[in-house]
Design a protein around this motif. Sequence first.
Motif: not given
Length: 219
Positions: A53-58, A103-110, A129-132
């Motif tokens: 998920s992080l690969l797709a988002m970031l 949701m269950d997976t990460a869409v970003g990080i801090f 992720g830009s969708a968010f």
Amino acid sequence: MENTTLRETQSMTNLQAVIARTETTTSDWKQALPVLTGSMVTLRELRISDATSLLAMLSSAEVARFISPPPTTVEGFERFIAWTHRERAAGNYACFAVVPHGMDTAVGIFQVRQLEPGFGTAEWGFALGSAFWGTGMFMDGARMVIDFAFETIQTHRLEARAAILNGRGNGALRKIGAMQEGILRKSFLRNGEYLDQALWTILDEDWKQQRVIWGARIH
Ligand SMILES: CC(C)(COP(=O)(O)OP(=O)(O)OC[C@H]1O[C@@H](n2cnc3c(N)ncnc32)[C@H](O)[C@@H]1OP(=O)(O)O)[C@@H](O)C(=O)NCCC(=O)NCCS
């Protein structure tokens, strides 16, 4: 006299309890990050299963444009996640996954890392992720991470760097209440070009003050 002694003993006991509590909370995060629940997102430790998920988002061009290049494969993200766990255990760094409610997976990080031993000064960074973008999830997560930095890690100065060309990054930092202290000229090498960055800071006392204002608005 007896009362004074009793009071002194009592306040010593209270003080010892506060110190013990502080030591527990400040060291606990090195064992495992707390789960922080906001109104839109949960922040939790990254899991190896977040890699896809992080690969797709970031790794999209718009997200990666002004940040250090993220890994380019699932395996690369898995290695990054394992590294975040080691650095957290060593007490140098904390990286939270951003998981929207439902949701269950990460869409970003801090991320928060120490800039000096003991975390007196720390630096934070973030990517979603830009969708968010523009959903309020940044503000929701940012407040919890900043609370974590000041209350749990007990940082007193939190820095962030954003490339001047990064409109959303600078806009987000301004909105959360960070102060722009200056420009770090040609301080960030991106795609073979040195970019100027703005240095943004939040001090623990500023944050406490801001919390009072937000509290007053809420109630
Ligand atoms: C940085 C990031 C996490 C912020 O999340 P976000 O959801 O986009 O942030 P928000 O929408 O809550 O806030 C951004 C603000 O900047 C404003 N903004 C957008 N483009 C801007 C521009 N070109 N110039 C000035 N402000 C701008 C937005 O209008 C918004 O303010 P508003 O809510 O008052 O309208 C996200 O954009 C991201 O992941 N970017 C890619 C990674 C990155 O650059 N990280 C930051 C490194 S410092």
